[in-house]
Design an enzyme around this catalytic site. Structure first.
Site, PDB file in Angstrom:
ATOM      1  N   SER A   1       0.845  -1.192   0.000  1.00  0.00           N
ATOM      2  CA  SER A   1       0.000   0.000   0.000  1.00  0.00           C
ATOM      3  C   SER A   1       0.886   1.250   0.000  1.00  0.00           C
ATOM      4  CB  SER A   1      -0.970  -0.038   1.183  1.00  0.00           C
ATOM      5  OG  SER A   1      -1.978   0.938   1.053  1.00  0.00           O
TER       6      SER A   1
ATOM      7  N   ASP B   1      -9.314  -4.535  -6.106  1.00  0.00           N
ATOM      8  CA  ASP B   1      -8.952  -3.629  -5.016  1.00  0.00           C
ATOM      9  C   ASP B   1      -9.812  -2.371  -5.132  1.00  0.00           C
ATOM     10  OD1 ASP B   1      -7.719  -1.903  -3.207  1.00  0.00           O
ATOM     11  OD2 ASP B   1      -5.708  -2.643  -3.648  1.00  0.00           O
TER      12      ASP B   1
ATOM     13  N   HIS C   1      -7.690  -5.234  -1.509  1.00  0.00           N
ATOM     14  CA  HIS C   1      -6.442  -4.608  -1.068  1.00  0.00           C
ATOM     15  C   HIS C   1      -5.630  -5.523  -0.156  1.00  0.00           C
ATOM     16  CE1 HIS C   1      -3.873  -1.159  -0.800  1.00  0.00           C
ATOM     17  NE2 HIS C   1      -3.974  -1.052   0.501  1.00  0.00           N
TER      18      HIS C   1
END
Length: 717
Positions: free
Chosen positions: A587, A662, A694
């Protein structure tokens, strides 16, 4: 290959006996070999001496059982799925503890939201009544227990439990156009707010937020499934600089069944981040400007007139929390970073600051609540150092502070309803979680509830590398760091280094707490000949607001400079091979690792980026603009710090990973990065996990992903 070294053994001489230790494998980690025992989620009862737990039993039934805090023994079963002929997935207790909302089915929507089948169970009459024949969202009792609110198809409803009538509060809700009573995607993700309605204490009013999504651009992603054709999943997602939902604060009068929009008298765009009723029935609303550097605290009177009680401003941004606590006289407790550290303040009923209750060069990291009987406030802080957490109490007059936790490491607390007891969860880098029951008045331990000593025994059979905590002075700042070395570390040898980080605003990766999945993986790599290093750069948390907010308008500049310089300094150590330094992250950490191998191409030879933001223009408004303002106003800040604009600098080995479904950091980021790399004629590796969000998990997904990353590291570092 990882599977071929699953039984790699080393030998430790302990008491003259050779004990074989095997290295950890990815399969060990993700099949639960090192899982810790925890406590099931509990609900404290108002008497403060008992609590409820939802138990999953051997016969596959579920029961809501009552326990004694003092002894831990079960006192009674309040309800069983066998008696209801209905599964119990979750439950909500009414304020008077006489009724329950039973959730029998839950279908997730996004990270925190779901559609649920809900029934109302009366604990006195033992009767079960469906709330609705439909799956609904965010069901909750009114404070007086006479109504249950919920949202269905973007409209707000309530059921009157005195006469069984269902009342539709709004009728203008339309999917992907207008929402009432629950939040849109970006509010849920960035303000952690899902239920956007509140009953007044007397149940005569319902305040709610409405979201007009009409002008918010739609995002579409394909869900492939197993059928012949994929299907598009379309939802409203405002990217940085684009249109947000137009929000409005509404009050519904139950008696007259009329709705009124509250005039907040604002010119620019704004967010309504929180709504709360005070005990005397006054409605409070926390409203942010779009920049999020001014928070206006509104009061709304019974006639619907709104006025600003106070405004909190910051040169960077103002954080939104759930720490607001009203006292019986209408005064309230509030947390703020106005003196550079997050502390607790007391305001009077009119919104004027009366006193600062906590102070010092440390942060209040969790606010647990206020006990009106003892007039004491309970909180967690970094008073033991920024990588540790301790539990404290202090009086409303800012006197008589008591430390309630006894061990240095990570302590968190769950207090009984009347602050008689708290359950302390303690762990450190050397100790897996231990759960104890403690007295709230002095922290004295009543009993140990649960420990993980059996995990420590199991780990004696494995090579587990310890974390060595230190600080490293980088670019004039003492940054927190840990290293993990092979158990047979030889300072005369040269080792490759893999750096791990997240680096996002206010985050922390270097903490004195027990191992997570990544730590076990890092230990595995350490004992295969790598040194693991983790550094929290400028912009991360728990070292004061100035340290945290100095990256404002330049996300990815100072953090990247710190990681590159830290890598240089590590590479200068005698036992580190400066030609073999890698970095990875997920991320925000993937955004960072991408930037590092590009801008630090003379330092990093290898990088892995999982689910990265590659261009801040692709991410949502609330998060991105909080730190960057809009792309229209700060184009240089966006473009200079987005890795997609630096692909021509790639020299090393780069692995790019994303889940195709995602909904948070869209796979668009990776697809655009791939195209940019291709057009720059740069070779790299990549993997897309179909229909994974995600978190990239499900089935064998994590095992596959971490084996892929392991192989990539071994081949390239």
């Amino acid at each position: 290959m990882i599977k071929n070294i699953a039984f790699l053994l080393t030998f430790l001489l302990v008491g003259g006996n050779a004990i074989a230790q095997q290295n950890i494998t990815v399969e060990d980690i993700y099949t639960g070999t090192f899982s810790t025992k925890g406590l099931q989620s509990l609900n404290s009862l108002k008497n403060g001496t008992e609590y409820l737990v939802l138990n999953y039993n051997a016969d596959r039934s579920q029961t809501v059982d009552k326990y004694s805090y003092e002894t831990g023994e079960k006192i009674a079963t309040l309800v069983s799925s066998n008696d209801l002929n209905l599964p119990i997935r979750n439950y909500i207790l009414s304020e008077d503890e006489q009724q329950m909302l039973i959730v029998s089915q839950r279908i997730p929507i996004f990270r925190r939201s779901a559609n649920s089948m809900v029934h109302i169970y009366n604990l006195n009459t033992k009767t079960l009544t469906p709330l609705s024949e439909n799956l609904v969202r965010s069901a909750s009792f009114s404070p007086d227990g006479k109504k249950v609110g919920y949202v269905f198809e973007n409209n707000l409803y309530y059921k009157d439990l005195t006469n069984g009538e269902t009342v539709q509060v709004t009728d203008d809700g339309v999917t992907n156009q207008l929402i009432n009573g629950v939040t849109d995607w970006v509010y849920e993700e960035e303000f952690s707010l899902v239920r956007a309605y509140e009953f007044s204490p007397d149940g005569k009013q319902i305040a709610f937020i409405s979201f007009d999504e009409t002008e918010v651009p739609e995002f579409s992603m394909d869900v492939y499934g197993t059928g012949l054709y994929q299907r598009p999943y379309v939802f409203k997602y405002p990217k940085a600089g684009e249109n947000n939902s137009v929000v409005a604060l509404n009050v519904y009068d139950v008696a007259s069944k009329t709705r009124k929009e509250i005039d907040l008298d604002r010119d620019g765009e704004f967010y309504i981040a929180r709504i709360n009723y005070s005990p005397n029935g006054k409605l409070a609303a926390q409203v942010l400007n779009r920049y999020q550097n001014e928070l206006d605290f509104y009061y709304v009177d019974q006639q619907g007139n709104a006025s600003i009680a106070f405004t909190e401003k910051d040169d960077a941004y103002v954080d939104v929390t759930d720490d607001l606590t009203f006292l019986d006289d209408g005064s309230f407790l509030w947390t703020s970073e106005k003196d550079n550290w997050r502390h607790i303040y007391l305001y009077d009923a009119d919104g004027k600051e009366k006193s600062q209750i906590t102070s010092g060069d440390w942060d209040v990291t969790s606010y647990y609540g206020y006990d009106p009987k003892s007039k004491r406030i309970y909180y967690q802080s970094t008073e033991d150092g920024s990588i540790n957490r301790g539990i404290y109490s202090i009086s409303l007059k800012a006197k008589g502070k008591k430390k309630l936790s006894s061990k240095i490491g990570s302590n968190s607390a769950s207090f009984s309803d009347n602050f008689t007891y708290f359950i302390n969860t303690y762990s450190s880098a050397n100790r897996p979680p231990v759960y104890t029951l403690n007295q709230a008045k002095d922290g004295k331990q009543v009993r140990e509830i649960q420990n993980n000593n059996d995990l420590l025994v199991k780990l004696e059979d494995y090579q587990l590398s310890p974390k060595e905590f230190s600080t490293i002075n980088v670019n004039g700042n003492d940054l927190n760091m840990y290293m993990m070395k092979p158990l047979d570390f030889d300072p005369a040898k040269k080792y490759p280094v893999l750096m791990f980080q997240y680096s996002g605003p206010g985050s922390q990766s270097v903490s004195n707490s027990w191992y997570g999945s990544n730590d076990y993986w890092h230990s595995m790599l350490a004992n295969e000949g790598y040194i693991i290093a983790c550094v929290d750069p400028r912009g991360t948390g728990y070292k004061g607001a100035d340290f945290k907010k100095m990256t404002q308008k330049e996300l990815g500049k100072y953090e990247v400079e710190d990681q590159i310089q830290a890598a240089r300094q590590l590479g200068a150590m005698d036992y580190i091979d400066a030609d073999r330094i890698g970095i990875w992250g997920w991320s925000y950490g993937g955004f960072m690792s991408s930037n590092c191998i590009l801008k630090g191409n003379d330092v990093f030879s290898t990088a892995i980026a999982v689910a990265p933001v590659t261009n801040w223009r692709y991410y949502d408004t609330i998060y991105t603009e909080r730190y960057m303002t809009t792309p229209q106003e700060n184009s240089t800040g966006y473009d200079e710090n987005s890795p997609i604009n630096h692909v021509d600098k790639l020299k090393g080995n780069y692995l790019l990973v994303h889940g195709s479904a995602d909904d948070n950091v869209h796979v668009q980021n990776t697809m655009q990065m791939i195209e940019a790399l291709v057009q720059a004629n740069k070779q790299f590796d990549w993997a897309i996990y179909p229909d994974k969000n995600h978190g990239i998990y499900g089935g064998n997904t994590r095992i596959h992903l971490y084996n892929k990353m392991t192989n990539f590291i071994k081949e390239n570092l």
